[in-house]
Write an enzyme that holds these catalytic residues in place. Structure first.
Site, PDB file in Angstrom:
ATOM      1  N   HIS A   1       0.828  -1.202   0.000  1.00 44.78           N
ATOM      2  CA  HIS A   1       0.000   0.000   0.000  1.00 44.78           C
ATOM      3  C   HIS A   1       0.867   1.260   0.000  1.00 44.78           C
ATOM      4  O   HIS A   1       0.706   2.144  -0.863  1.00 44.78           O
ATOM      5  CB  HIS A   1      -0.909  -0.015   1.235  1.00 44.78           C
ATOM      6  CG  HIS A   1      -1.769   1.199   1.383  1.00 44.78           C
ATOM      7  ND1 HIS A   1      -3.107   1.195   1.088  1.00 44.78           N
ATOM      8  CD2 HIS A   1      -1.480   2.467   1.798  1.00 44.78           C
ATOM      9  CE1 HIS A   1      -3.612   2.397   1.304  1.00 44.78           C
ATOM     10  NE2 HIS A   1      -2.637   3.188   1.743  1.00 44.78           N
ATOM     11  N   GLU A   2       1.784   1.341   0.940  1.00 39.55           N
ATOM     12  CA  GLU A   2       2.615   2.537   1.044  1.00 39.55           C
ATOM     13  C   GLU A   2       3.555   2.663  -0.151  1.00 39.55           C
ATOM     14  O   GLU A   2       3.881   3.777  -0.573  1.00 39.55           O
ATOM     15  CB  GLU A   2       3.401   2.535   2.357  1.00 39.55           C
ATOM     16  CG  GLU A   2       2.527   2.557   3.606  1.00 39.55           C
ATOM     17  CD  GLU A   2       1.532   3.700   3.637  1.00 39.55           C
ATOM     18  OE1 GLU A   2       1.771   4.745   2.991  1.00 39.55           O
ATOM     19  OE2 GLU A   2       0.495   3.553   4.310  1.00 39.55           O
TER      20      GLU A   2
END
Length: 703
Positions: free
Chosen positions: A493-494
């Site tokens: 995600h990051e």
């Protein structure tokens, strides 16, 4: 992604009047040209005493630049006004980005004090710019004739964003209202920092210190070994569990001791109310009331109405309808999910209703029973270094990127690593920093941020400095850092946010990278999460850290089969955050009632468990009270609609399909906020998304 306090564009340039003079600012390592590789931040040279003098010097430069633009006697043009504003404040950006990023990732009491002192001063100068009548008049001249200037789409967007920025920050107010606007914005900058500092203080101040081995029943070897190491670091015997995510979650999932689970849960759920000195209840009241006053000053009924002007959702009514529709679809499923876990608990000897401190424990055991799958079964296959390489290799397949560690680039903590990032043509496109492990001076959670955004100067590309910060499980004396599957998903995600920053290809600082509508910014991050469920990708890197055995196909299949385990519960929980956020920021009269009573009322429709007295969620809800997600937390679910529809293209064409990835890079990742996000999305996908894709992906359309 976390919006770091006061990351600066021209609209957040500042002036200082109280910082002490530096007797020799030319030697200040924060100022001037950096002699580090690629002019990266000289972390190894910076002392805390350097920050205030650096702010003062940088502010002086920024003030001169802005005054030159405002006092220009020539006819306002795009170049001498709008573009010049976007280019101003570069030195101040540099200082601010370093300081406020480190105040989130590696702070201490001295740094927090500097932040409290500097932030209102910075807010004052931001107001000096936004409320500068001569400057706004020039911006308005260009804005009024923008359609006759032959501007390209990016330039036109910059003009419109610049004008709206001035208006939203009080440029059209009368003298009395401007004065009040200044005071309110100054107070808000102080309160947001205070909120964050209070949460960090209460997170760090609690430990669960165990000395009896019987109290470790049910806990995994990894959790107990990590707790022993934490105890050793604190010069204590036995085992120490904390409110840091890896420690807290492991205890809540595996401890057989219900009383200790409750004790840890209560500590976690009373952050921001445990101590008089760090109580966030009145901080919240002041924040929401001052935000309402800001909206009212600008002619809006609520703060949500003000902010949602510049969102894909466009209005509070549209957001509330979106959240309500998802709640209708997911709550019946969530109720069944809770009943399923409770029935399992009863079958295994539990009496009565399960409480919140029971949920993780029994849901994890049921998951293991249903799918023969647990975090501890998976973690040996997800060694951090291999996961990182797996993500690097994924971006090589999709976008042709390669990574090279550079130990000559200074870092601010021993766990941080810096990498050079190259494209397929072997051109350097970014510097990437990874900061993986928790420490006391670090905020909770995971986020992406930047020290320098991609932009162009005199036609030359300036590469970005991008960072991902996480709080993953630390290595122990006998084991490397082993991640849960959830942590693997978080990393993806990051890194999606990081790609948005690293693959940016724009001209103007305020439009590049993640400078997009709040409800669009999560698309690049959330689409990356899909690869965590793809066997083809997992097979590239997931091997047992001891034996080197490849992750078994049967285990990968169980990951896929379990992806919608308790999906109803998970959806309602996420919706509860968005609904709570909208409640705080939809008030139209000042909030006078008890903060905890307001919270309970706002979240009542999403509650699946009895309310626990004397606990609160909002008092540690940093995303909306100390970050950039006010009236925007719904964007996580909004982006899930986008990414579910967008990933269907990869599912159709192949999860490593370069043509699909190239289209996503060209139309989404590289564009930043240069055009309206729906235009960019339709250009990639060929259609607008619908909620159907998300319901199908989460399995909510079949239950």
């Amino acid at each position: 992604m976390k919006t770091t306090h006061l990351l600066l564009s021209f609209a957040v340039l500042m002036i200082a009047t109280s910082c002490k003079e530096d007797s020799n600012s030319s030697k200040n390592p924060l100022l001037g040209e950096y002699t580090t590789p690629y002019q990266t931040p000289p972390f190894d040279k910076i002392a805390l005493a350097d920050y205030k003098p650096a702010f003062k010097a940088a502010i002086g430069i920024a003030k001169t630049e802005v005054n030159t633009i405002a006092d220009n006697s020539e006819e306002p043009t795009f170049a001498n006004t709008i573009e010049a504003l976007d280019n101003s404040g570069a030195v101040l950006d540099k200082v601010s980005n370093i300081f406020f990023n480190l105040n989130e990732a590696n702070t201490d009491s001295t740094m927090q004090s500097i932040a409290q002192e500097v932030s209102p001063i910075l807010s004052d100068f931001s107001n000096d710019i936004n409320l500068n009548e001569k400057l706004f008049a020039r911006v308005k001249v260009v804005y009024d004739k923008r359609n006759d200037l032959g501007l390209n789409a990016e330039q036109l967007t910059l003009v419109e964003k610049s004008y709206r920025g001035f208006v939203k920050n009080g440029a059209n107010l009368d003298t009395t209202a401007k004065s009040r606007f200044r005071e309110v914005s100054r107070q808000l900058s102080e309160l947001s920092l205070k909120f964050n500092n209070n949460v960090m203080a209460e997170t760090n101040s609690f430990i669960l210190h165990l000395t009896d081995k019987k109290d470790l029943a049910g806990l995994t070897e990894g959790a107990t070994e990590a707790a022993a190491m934490t105890a050793k670091e604190k010069n204590l015997t036995g085992w120490v569990f904390t409110l840091q995510q890896p420690s807290f979650l492991a205890f809540m999932k595996y401890s057989d001791n219900r009383d200790l689970r409750k004790q840890l849960y209560m500590a976690y759920s009373t952050r921001g109310i445990r101590s008089k000195e760090t109580d966030n209840r009145e901080v919240i009241r002041k924040i929401v009331n001052l935000r309402l006053e800001t909206a009212n000053l600008l002619g809006f009924k609520s703060y949500a109405d003000l902010l949602l002007q510049d969102r894909m959702a466009e209005s509070a009514d549209k957001v509330n309808t979106f959240l309500a529709d998802l709640l209708v679809a997911s709550k019946p499923v969530a109720i069944n999910d809770v009943k399923e876990v409770e029935d399992y608990a009863h079958r295994n000897g539990f009496k009565g209703k399960i409480e919140r401190w029971d949920w993780s424990y029994y849901s994890e055991k049921l998951r293991d029973e249903k799918y023969s799958l647990s975090d501890e079964l998976l973690k040996p296959y997800f060694q951090l270094d291999r996961v990182r390489q797996g993500i690097f290799d994924l971006t090589t397949k999709l976008y042709g990127l390669t990574y090279k560690e550079n130990k000559s680039i200074p870092v601010y903590a021993k766990d941080v690593t810096a990498y050079e990032v190259y494209n397929e043509a072997k051109q350097l496109v970014a510097i990437f920093y990874l900061d993986p492990f928790p420490r006391e001076g670090k905020s909770q959670g995971a986020w992406m941020t930047s020290y320098r955004k991609q932009h162009k100067e005199n036609g030359e590309n300036v590469i970005p400095f991008i960072q991902v910060v996480t709080n993953f499980t630390k290595p122990t004396e006998t084991k490397p850092a082993l991640l849960t599957h959830y942590e693997v998903t978080t990393f993806l995600h990051e890194f999606g946010h990081a790609l948005h920053g690293m693959l940016s290809d724009g001209t103007y600082n305020s439009l590049t990278g993640t400078s997009v509508y709040r409800d669009f910014v999560e698309l690049p991050s959330q689409i990356m999460e899909n690869w965590a469920l793809e066997k083809e990708w997992l097979d590239m890197f997931a091997v047992h850290y001891k034996t080197g055995e490849k992750i078994p196909a049967a285990l990968v299949q169980k990951i896929v089969e379990s992806k919608n385990y308790l999906s109803g519960y998970s959806t309602v929980r996420q919706l509860s955050f968005g609904i709570s956020d909208m409640s705080w920021h939809s008030i139209t009269t000042p909030l006078t009632e008890d903060i905890m009573a307001f919270e309970q009322k706002s979240m009542a429709q999403t509650e699946l468990f009895p309310v626990v007295p004397n606990t609160a969620f909002a008092t540690a809800f940093g995303h909306i009270f100390a970050g950039g997600y006010a009236a925007g937390y719904y964007s996580y679910k909004w982006a899930e609609v986008l990414e579910a529809d967008a990933f269907s293209q990869f599912e159709k064409n192949g999860i490593f399909d370069r043509a699909t990835a190239e289209s996503f890079r060209k139309n989404i990742l590289s564009k930043g906020g240069s055009e309206h996000p729906m235009k960019l999305y339709v250009r990639f996908r060929g259609q607008e998304p619908t909620i159907d894709a998300l319901l199908k992906k989460a399995g909510l359309d079949k239950k």
